[in-house]
Write an enzyme that holds these catalytic residues in place. Sequence first.
Site, short mmCIF file in Angstrom:
data_model
loop_
_atom_site.label_atom_id
_atom_site.label_comp_id
_atom_site.label_asym_id
_atom_site.label_seq_id
_atom_site.Cartn_x
_atom_site.Cartn_y
_atom_site.Cartn_z
N GLY A 22 0.83 -1.20 0.00
CA GLY A 22 0.00 0.00 0.00
C GLY A 22 0.86 1.25 0.00
CB CYS A 23 0.03 4.62 1.16
SG CYS A 23 0.79 6.18 1.58
CG PHE A 24 5.90 5.16 -0.50
CD1 PHE A 24 5.45 6.43 -0.20
CD2 PHE A 24 6.43 4.94 -1.76
CE1 PHE A 24 5.51 7.46 -1.13
CE2 PHE A 24 6.50 5.96 -2.70
CZ PHE A 24 6.04 7.23 -2.38
CD1 TRP A 25 4.33 8.95 1.99
CD2 TRP A 25 2.26 9.76 2.21
NE1 TRP A 25 4.18 9.97 1.09
CE2 TRP A 25 2.93 10.49 1.20
CE3 TRP A 25 0.95 10.08 2.52
CZ2 TRP A 25 2.32 11.53 0.51
CZ3 TRP A 25 0.34 11.12 1.83
CH2 TRP A 25 1.02 11.84 0.84
CB CYS A 26 0.74 3.29 5.53
SG CYS A 26 -0.67 4.34 5.23
#
Length: 170
Positions: free
Chosen positions: A8-12
């Site tokens: 998923g989102c690499f920020w997460c």
Amino acid sequence: MKATFGGGCFWCTEVIFQNIDGVRSVLPGYMGGKTDNPTYKEVCNGDTDHVEVIQLDFDETKVDFNALLKVFFKTHDPTTLNRQGNDVGTQYRSVVFYHDETQKEATERFIKELDKQAILADPIVTAVEPAGTFWEAEDYHHDYFNQNPGNPYCAAVIAPKLQKFLKEYK
């Protein structure tokens, strides 16, 4: 040693792995696509077939690859194809990019064991693919959550996920 995960989102995912003892660095980036030097906009538009990934450098004497797999599979949904929550598209697909045969075999064993135990309601769709070129994400993506805790996405999505992880793993 390196490990590369798309969940998923690499920020997460970045902030989760930053909190594991033995992980020396976590870099957001892109892997698995068909173009060189993809930009965030190109990847988000689905123009490149890249996945948003994190690439870890870890100390095997402090944390082994199987422990990293456990965190990876626990902190995202490996049963949804091309989706994590509200993030939809092939750039959010669940994938382990292995760096050697040992990682490949460990990942395949791990997935088989999870499926065998039927812990998850649906079958695992996580891909297991050889690592290719890692394209580091633009600077503003690095350490995103820690630099932008007031961002609405960070507050609503990442902060609760991080708190749950810290409670369960510390």
